[in-house]
Each structure stands twice: as structure tokens, then as C-alpha cells.
Design a protein around this motif. Structure first.
Motif, PDB file in Angstrom:
ATOM      1  N   PHE A  22      10.945  -5.173  -7.078  1.00  0.00           N
ATOM      2  CA  PHE A  22       9.660  -4.827  -7.658  1.00  0.00           C
ATOM      3  C   PHE A  22       9.760  -4.312  -9.091  1.00  0.00           C
ATOM      4  N   LEU A  25       7.808  -5.607 -12.887  1.00  0.00           N
ATOM      5  CA  LEU A  25       7.050  -6.820 -12.571  1.00  0.00           C
ATOM      6  C   LEU A  25       6.286  -7.325 -13.794  1.00  0.00           C
ATOM      7  N   GLN A  34      -3.215  -8.358  -6.115  1.00  0.00           N
ATOM      8  CA  GLN A  34      -1.851  -8.664  -5.708  1.00  0.00           C
ATOM      9  C   GLN A  34      -0.868  -7.630  -6.246  1.00  0.00           C
ATOM     10  N   ARG A  37      -1.092  -4.463  -4.153  1.00  0.00           N
ATOM     11  CA  ARG A  37      -0.414  -4.602  -2.858  1.00  0.00           C
ATOM     12  C   ARG A  37       1.100  -4.514  -3.021  1.00  0.00           C
ATOM     13  N   THR A  38       1.618  -5.168  -4.049  1.00  0.00           N
ATOM     14  CA  THR A  38       3.057  -5.191  -4.270  1.00  0.00           C
ATOM     15  C   THR A  38       3.594  -3.809  -4.616  1.00  0.00           C
ATOM     16  N   GLN A  41       3.417  -1.352  -1.719  1.00  0.00           N
ATOM     17  CA  GLN A  41       4.509  -1.623  -0.794  1.00  0.00           C
ATOM     18  C   GLN A  41       5.805  -1.024  -1.306  1.00  0.00           C
TER      19      GLN A  41
END
Length: 221
Positions: A22, A25, A34, A37-38, A41
Motif C-alpha cells: 500500500f 499509492l 477505491q 477502501r485500500t 484496509q
């Protein structure tokens, strides 16, 4: 991975491998949803050991910094969903006699958030997102422009002061006055985050309020 965590005995190596996936990014490849969410997480993958260590390191980054020491009215948050925990700073501020505030969501309009003074003995209740907050009491609330410092939670950040929140827009609406008052520099806005929440560059929306800085468990940006 820039600013990657060291592997300690109580932390699992596979978690660090996931965090490396991650790191930094490229937001251009993902929608905001998106990206949220990434990054959510990523911070959820941190073990309890890593969360406690991050909280202690965050405290060391901020507790003796002039921005924190000089502030008399400080708003913070209680951590949720893997957010870095500022409660050591909350308790330090209260020990030093500073006035501390937590965000409180209005029952109506439901899009509004206010900041209410909190004392160590106050009882809290879960709001509609499950986050503890004091029962609303207008007599204890302070206008946002009268605060000295706000320590904000975030989902993602970049080194240019960009902040990606949870998507509710509560902080952006509360701070929208800053776009109209160009000479208003209060309060100082510091985002708090884990290193794994950094991205290369966030696209700026018209309603986004830039941060003065972001502080992680490793460094200031």
C-alpha cells in the motif's frame, strides 16, 4: 517502503508485507472510494502491538512541540477503524490544564459537527457511527475558529497538505469558513496518521480544506 515500520517480536512479518503493497499509492489509478477502501484496509492490518507503538511514537512527535505546548484549546478525536490513537496526547493536554474538545455530531441537521469540551470524568456514548462522544451540551461547545489546534483523523494524506477523509465531509464543512476568510489562520490543522496512509499526491476537490501539516508515528510532513 518509505518510512516502513521495523519488525518487532510482537508484530507479524506478513503484516509488513501487506503494508509495503500500500505504500506510496498512485491515487491517479484509483477513485476516491477505491483509495479509501485500500487505505482503510492498510491501517486495519496493523496489529495491536503496532497500534500501541504508533500511539507512543505519535505522542513523542507532538507532546513537546511548540504547536502543541502553546495551544490552550485543542480538539482531538477518539480512534476508530484503525486510526492512529491520540489519547496519550488528550490526557497530556488535560494534565497541563488545557481545554480539550471532541467532535459531536448534531442530531439535526445531521451533516453538522460541533466541538465540545471534554473532561476526564465525562461519560461518553456511541454516536450513529459507533464512535464515543459526549452528550451534546451547547454550553460546553466552542466555535471552531476559537480553537487553537485541531488534530484531525484521516484516511490518506500527501506531503502537500492534502487530506482524504472518510467521505462524510464533517471536518470540511466545519472549516469551510477558512476559504472565505483568507486572513484567518486559526485553528492550526494537523492531520494524524500512520505512515502507511501516505500517497504520492491527492487530487484536490473544491471543498477540501488543506492541512498545515500531517504528523505520523515517524515524522512531520
Amino acid at each position: 517502503m518509505s518510512g516502513s515500520h521495523s519488525i518487532h517480536a510482537c508484530c507479524l512479518p506478513w503484516q509488513h508485507a501487506i503494508l509495503q503493497m500500500f505504500a506510496m499509492l498512485d491515487p491517479a489509478l484509483l477513485s476516491r472510494a477505491q483509495l479509501r477502501r485500500t487505505l482503510r484496509q492498510a491501517r486495519r492490518q496493523l496489529s495491536p502491538c503496532e497500534q500501541r507503538r504508533a500511539a507512543r511514537n505519535l505522542y513523542r512527535q507532538l507532546a513537546q512541540h511548540p504547536v502543541f505546548r502553546r495551544a490552550r484549546h485543542i480538539a482531538l478525536y477518539l480512534p476508530n477503524d484503525g486510526e492512529i490513537d491520540p489519547q496519550l496526547l488528550l490526557r497530556a493536554a488535560q494534565r497541563r490544564g488545557k481545554a480539550t474538545y471532541l467532535p459531536v455530531l448534531n442530531a439535526w441537521p445531521r451533516t453538522k459537527m460541533v466541538f465540545q469540551r471534554i473532561h476526564p470524568t465525562d461519560k461518553l456514548r456511541a454516536n450513529r457511527f459507533g464512535i464515543p462522544e459526549p452528550s451534546a451540551n451547547p454550553a460546553l461547545q466552542r466555535k471552531v475558529w476559537a480553537l487553537d489546534l485541531i488534530l484531525l483523523p484521516l484516511v490518506g494524506f500527501d506531503s502537500e497538505g492534502g487530506r482524504l477523509g472518510m467521505g462524510g465531509g464533517f471536518y470540511d464543512r466545519s472549516l469551510a469558513y477558512r476559504a472565505r476568510r483568507k486572513n484567518c489562520h486559526k485553528p492550526t490543522l494537523l492531520g494524524l496518521a500512520h505512515e502507511c496512509q501516505q500517497v504520492k499526491r491527492l487530487a484536490v476537490a473544491s471543498w477540501d480544506v488543506p492541512l498545515n501539516a500531517t504528523v505520523t508515528d515517524r515524522k512531520w510532513y
